[in-house]
Design an enzyme around this catalytic site. Structure first.
Site, short mmCIF file in Angstrom:
data_model
loop_
_atom_site.label_atom_id
_atom_site.label_comp_id
_atom_site.label_asym_id
_atom_site.label_seq_id
_atom_site.Cartn_x
_atom_site.Cartn_y
_atom_site.Cartn_z
N HIS A 92 -14.44 5.40 -13.68
CA HIS A 92 -15.78 5.32 -13.22
C HIS A 92 -16.78 6.40 -13.92
O HIS A 92 -16.39 7.48 -13.96
CB HIS A 92 -15.85 5.11 -11.80
CG HIS A 92 -15.51 3.82 -11.26
ND1 HIS A 92 -16.13 2.78 -11.38
CD2 HIS A 92 -14.38 3.69 -10.57
CE1 HIS A 92 -15.36 1.79 -10.85
NE2 HIS A 92 -14.14 2.30 -10.28
N ILE A 120 -10.49 1.23 -14.00
CA ILE A 120 -11.60 1.75 -14.54
C ILE A 120 -11.83 3.25 -14.17
O ILE A 120 -11.56 3.85 -13.18
CB ILE A 120 -12.85 0.90 -13.96
CG1 ILE A 120 -12.73 -0.47 -13.66
CG2 ILE A 120 -14.29 1.16 -14.35
CD1 ILE A 120 -12.74 -1.36 -15.11
N ILE A 135 -7.61 8.46 -0.50
CA ILE A 135 -8.10 8.50 -1.89
C ILE A 135 -8.38 7.12 -2.34
O ILE A 135 -7.31 6.52 -3.03
CB ILE A 135 -7.43 9.39 -2.81
CG1 ILE A 135 -6.93 10.81 -2.09
CG2 ILE A 135 -8.15 9.42 -4.18
CD1 ILE A 135 -8.28 11.67 -2.10
N GLU A 136 -9.32 6.43 -1.98
CA GLU A 136 -9.73 5.29 -2.36
C GLU A 136 -10.64 5.30 -3.63
O GLU A 136 -10.70 6.34 -4.28
CB GLU A 136 -10.43 4.69 -1.26
CG GLU A 136 -11.78 4.95 -0.94
CD GLU A 136 -12.69 4.24 -0.06
OE1 GLU A 136 -12.36 3.04 0.28
OE2 GLU A 136 -13.58 4.85 0.55
N THR A 178 -1.72 2.66 -6.88
CA THR A 178 -1.86 3.24 -8.13
C THR A 178 -1.34 1.99 -9.32
O THR A 178 -1.68 1.92 -10.51
CB THR A 178 -1.20 4.48 -8.53
OG1 THR A 178 -1.66 5.33 -7.68
CG2 THR A 178 -1.32 4.91 -9.96
N CYS A 202 6.18 -11.88 -26.42
CA CYS A 202 4.82 -12.11 -26.14
C CYS A 202 4.03 -10.57 -26.64
O CYS A 202 3.09 -10.53 -27.20
CB CYS A 202 4.26 -12.07 -24.81
SG CYS A 202 4.86 -13.64 -24.12
N LYS A 252 -17.63 -2.33 -4.68
CA LYS A 252 -18.34 -2.51 -6.14
C LYS A 252 -18.52 -4.05 -6.48
O LYS A 252 -18.92 -4.15 -7.81
CB LYS A 252 -17.66 -1.62 -7.15
CG LYS A 252 -17.71 -0.35 -6.96
CD LYS A 252 -16.80 0.52 -7.73
CE LYS A 252 -16.56 2.07 -7.22
NZ LYS A 252 -15.62 2.25 -6.23
N GLU A 271 9.11 10.40 -2.84
CA GLU A 271 8.49 9.14 -2.73
C GLU A 271 9.46 8.10 -2.30
O GLU A 271 10.59 8.05 -2.55
CB GLU A 271 8.29 8.92 -4.40
CG GLU A 271 7.98 7.64 -4.59
CD GLU A 271 6.65 6.71 -4.01
OE1 GLU A 271 5.57 7.55 -4.21
OE2 GLU A 271 6.76 5.81 -3.26
C1 LIG Z 1 -7.90 -3.21 -5.72
C2 LIG Z 1 -8.23 -1.63 -5.90
C3 LIG Z 1 -9.07 -1.41 -7.06
C4 LIG Z 1 -9.41 -0.15 -7.60
N1 LIG Z 1 -9.97 0.31 -8.60
C5 LIG Z 1 -10.25 1.83 -8.95
C6 LIG Z 1 -10.75 1.56 -10.11
O1 LIG Z 1 -11.19 0.86 -11.03
N2 LIG Z 1 -11.06 3.06 -10.43
C7 LIG Z 1 -10.72 4.19 -9.79
O2 LIG Z 1 -10.79 5.40 -10.27
N3 LIG Z 1 -9.93 3.99 -8.69
C8 LIG Z 1 -9.73 2.53 -8.19
N4 LIG Z 1 -9.11 2.35 -7.16
C9 LIG Z 1 -8.39 3.32 -6.30
C10 LIG Z 1 -7.31 3.89 -6.60
O3 LIG Z 1 -6.27 2.95 -7.39
C11 LIG Z 1 -6.63 5.02 -5.87
O4 LIG Z 1 -7.84 5.78 -5.49
C12 LIG Z 1 -5.33 5.86 -5.99
O5 LIG Z 1 -4.46 4.79 -6.97
C13 LIG Z 1 -4.90 6.36 -5.12
O6 LIG Z 1 -3.67 7.12 -5.40
P1 LIG Z 1 -2.68 7.53 -4.44
O7 LIG Z 1 -1.69 8.32 -5.23
O8 LIG Z 1 -3.57 8.40 -3.28
O9 LIG Z 1 -2.04 6.48 -3.62
P2 LIG Z 1 -0.79 5.55 -3.95
O10 LIG Z 1 -0.72 5.04 -5.36
O11 LIG Z 1 -0.88 4.48 -2.86
O12 LIG Z 1 0.44 6.52 -3.79
C14 LIG Z 1 0.93 7.01 -2.49
C15 LIG Z 1 2.44 7.04 -2.69
O13 LIG Z 1 2.53 7.63 -1.49
C16 LIG Z 1 3.98 7.03 -1.15
N5 LIG Z 1 4.27 7.27 0.32
C17 LIG Z 1 3.66 6.91 1.55
N6 LIG Z 1 4.31 7.07 2.31
C18 LIG Z 1 5.33 7.76 2.39
C19 LIG Z 1 6.19 8.57 2.98
N7 LIG Z 1 6.53 8.45 4.17
N8 LIG Z 1 7.33 9.12 2.50
C20 LIG Z 1 7.38 9.25 0.98
N9 LIG Z 1 6.40 8.58 0.26
C21 LIG Z 1 5.48 7.93 0.78
C22 LIG Z 1 3.77 5.72 -1.39
O14 LIG Z 1 5.21 4.80 -1.72
C23 LIG Z 1 2.98 5.71 -2.77
O15 LIG Z 1 3.89 5.61 -3.95
C24 LIG Z 1 -8.80 1.06 -6.70
C25 LIG Z 1 -7.87 0.72 -5.63
C26 LIG Z 1 -7.62 -0.58 -5.48
C27 LIG Z 1 -6.51 -0.77 -4.42
#
Ligand SMILES: Cc1cc2nc3c(=O)[nH]c(=O)nc-3n(C[C@H](O)[C@H](O)[C@H](O)COP(=O)(O)OP(=O)(O)OC[C@H]3O[C@@H](n4cnc5c(N)ncnc54)[C@H](O)[C@@H]3O)c2cc1C
Length: 474
Positions: A49, A47, A333-334, A41, A400, A249, A31
């Site tokens: 969903h 939520i 993974i959005e 994250t 708080c 949404k 990381e």
């Molecule tokens: C505004 C918003 C609202 C959302 N609302 C919801 C919701 O209500 N419900 C829901 O189910 N989902 C929701 N999502 C989607 C959800 O947040 C994401 O799908 C999820 O957090 C993705 O997780 P991830 O682990 O793929 O990405 P991340 O949490 O971004 O983790 C990826 C990690 O990879 C690391 N990384 C990147 N490049 C490198 C590299 N070269 N070397 C080492 N580390 C690296 C980053 O630092 C990061 O920590 C929402 C997203 C957003 C932005």
């Protein structure tokens, strides 16, 4: 030599790490940030969903519904706050009502249980603060809320307790293969791994390129939020959505698991993947749109605002595939990725197994976390017992949220413990309340410096470089 290297410690990477920790393997999570859950994250709607939103047949739909069903047990096992509070998608005109019917049909096809369309009177009897011009709603009883970063931290801690190594502040710069072994070049040297998982969120397209996978792009999309004081946390009890559009949404109004209320997010495409600034226009838009759903939202009750960045893939669906032999993409993974992540994990492990990874179940896997209770949540007997062992539980630091010095020390000493002020905040909520750390931040800095045995000037707010103190004034 690692059996599996996972890039990214967001909810996807930590879910996969915990799943792999059930087997006799030597795994590492790499990381680039200094803590778990510092990417998408950290800042999202939280939520869980129900699963009526994603088009039938997509990976999003499949893993959303599966993930939703897995949440209750995982959160119970890891002692993470989760609430099945249900959600409503509101309709204010006939066109929106027709769209709600489409969502209902889609939900049934996706396998969502306990879904119904309700009329105006039922909406208002469930949620009296909804605007009176509502004409009906889709009611999903299985919708839930969770603290996303607390879950990711819990998954990581548990994976770590079960033997997974975490290399924080380590950025993957390049990947190449030497025979069948991945050579992972980082700012901290080269790591060798037999199998590799790309869970790099916003940067997962770049990692996919390093692996030579079929090209896709990640488009960063800002989502801004206003977070409200607990005093107005019960304005709605369910999560209130508007009818979605092609942009997402829409603006939602929801309670949080800790009793706050939030309004947001908007959806603005950006050039930069790591721009988490908020804008005046964005926050005004969020409040204006939120007020179309719920009455009497008062901006005076806002305690903070923040931005999260969506990793929107150009494929319009999650990219979960094999970019090259012995690697798996869990990319793009959005939303609903938070919900889906817990179901994506066993699927990714299965894709690794299909490529030859030997999975032998551990006999000594520890499914639960230990010693996670905050002082405020303890019974009188538990309070007496911890106080007799450790008097620091008797000193309130965050007024708080009623967080004690003992809770903060525990947050620092736990597996993969806090190393920054935000690390403490994400684990035990010190600084998360109405004053946003105005009172407790200096004390948290002192406790961190003392427990980590480093100078006060080395303590950061969040990631590297965000120092709080520069030196002594006298
Ligand atoms: C505004 C918003 C609202 C959302 N609302 C919801 C919701 O209500 N419900 C829901 O189910 N989902 C929701 N999502 C989607 C959800 O947040 C994401 O799908 C999820 O957090 C993705 O997780 P991830 O682990 O793929 O990405 P991340 O949490 O971004 O983790 C990826 C990690 O990879 C690391 N990384 C990147 N490049 C490198 C590299 N070269 N070397 C080492 N580390 C690296 C980053 O630092 C990061 O920590 C929402 C997203 C957003 C932005």
């Amino acid at each position: 030599m690692y059996d599996v290297a996972i890039i990214g410690a967001g909810i996807v990477g930590t879910s996969i790490a915990r799943e792999l920790s059930k087997y006799d393997l030597n795994c590492v999570v790499i990381e680039k940030s200094n803590d778990i859950a510092n990417g998408s994250t950290k800042a999202n709607s939280g939520i869980v969903h129900a699963g009526y939103d994603a088009k039938e047949g997509t990976l999003k739909a499949k893993f959303n519904v599966l993930g939703n069903e897995m949440y209750e047990e995982i959160c119970r096992e890891l002692d993470v706050p989760y609430k099945k509070n249900g959600s409503l998608v509101l309709a204010f005109n006939d066109e929106e009502m027709r769209h709600i019917e489409t969502l209902y049909e889609r939900g049934l096809k996706n396998g969502v249980k306990e879904l119904s369309i309700i009329d105006k009177n039922t909406v208002l009897s469930l949620e009296p603060n909804i605007q009176n011009n509502v004409i009906g709603a889709l009611y999903a009883k299985t919708g839930g809320i969770v603290s996303p970063f607390e879950l990711a931290i819990a998954l990581a801690e548990n994976a770590n307790e079960n033997g997974v190594e975490f290399m924080l502040s380590t950025q993957v710069i390049n990947i190449y293969k030497d025979k069948d072994i991945f050579k992972i070049e980082t700012n901290n040297g080269i790591l060798d791994a037999k199998y590799l998982v790309n869970a790099a969120g916003l940067f997962s397209d770049e990692i996919n390129n390093m692996l030579g996978g079929e090209k896709f792009n990640i488009i960063p999309r800002r989502g801004e939020y206003c977070l409200f004081d607990k005093a107005v946390g019960n304005m709605v009890t369910r999560t209130i959505f508007q009818t979605p559009s092609s942009k997402g949404k829409g603006i939602l109004v929801s309670p949080t698991v800790h009793g706050n209320l939030f309004v947001g997010p908007n959806a603005i495409e950006m050039d930069k993947k790591d721009d988490v600034s908020t804008t005046k226009e964005g926050l005004e838009e969020v409040l204006r749109e939120g007020a179309k759903s719920v009455k009497n939202i008062n901006p005076r009750d806002i305690i903070t605002s923040f931005t999260g960045v969506r990793a929107t893939p150009s494929t319009n669906d999650f990219v979960i595939n094999v970019p090259t032999r012995n690697a798996v993409n869990a990319a793009g993974i959005e939303s609903p990725g938070l919900t889906a992540s817990v179901a994506i994990a066993p699927y990714v492990v299965n894709l690794l197994e299909n490529q030859g990874l030997k999975l032998i179940k551990k006999t000594n896997f520890i499914p639960k976390r230990k010693n996670t209770k905050l002082f405020i949540n303890m019974s009188d007997d538990e309070k007496k017992r911890v106080l007799s062992l450790n008097s620091s539980y008797g000193r309130i630091i965050c007024r708080c949220e009623h967080i004690t010095e003992g809770d903060i020390i525990n947050a620092i000493k736990r597996p993969l413990g806090a190393r920054s002020v935000d690390g403490v905040k994400k684990r035990v909520r010190a600084g998360m309340g109405r004053c946003q750390g105005g009172f407790c931040m200096p004390r948290v800095v002192e406790i961190l410096a003392r427990e980590l045995n480093i100078p006060l000037t080395e303590i950061t707010k969040s990631d590297k470089g965000s120092y709080i103190l520069t030196g002594e004034t006298k």
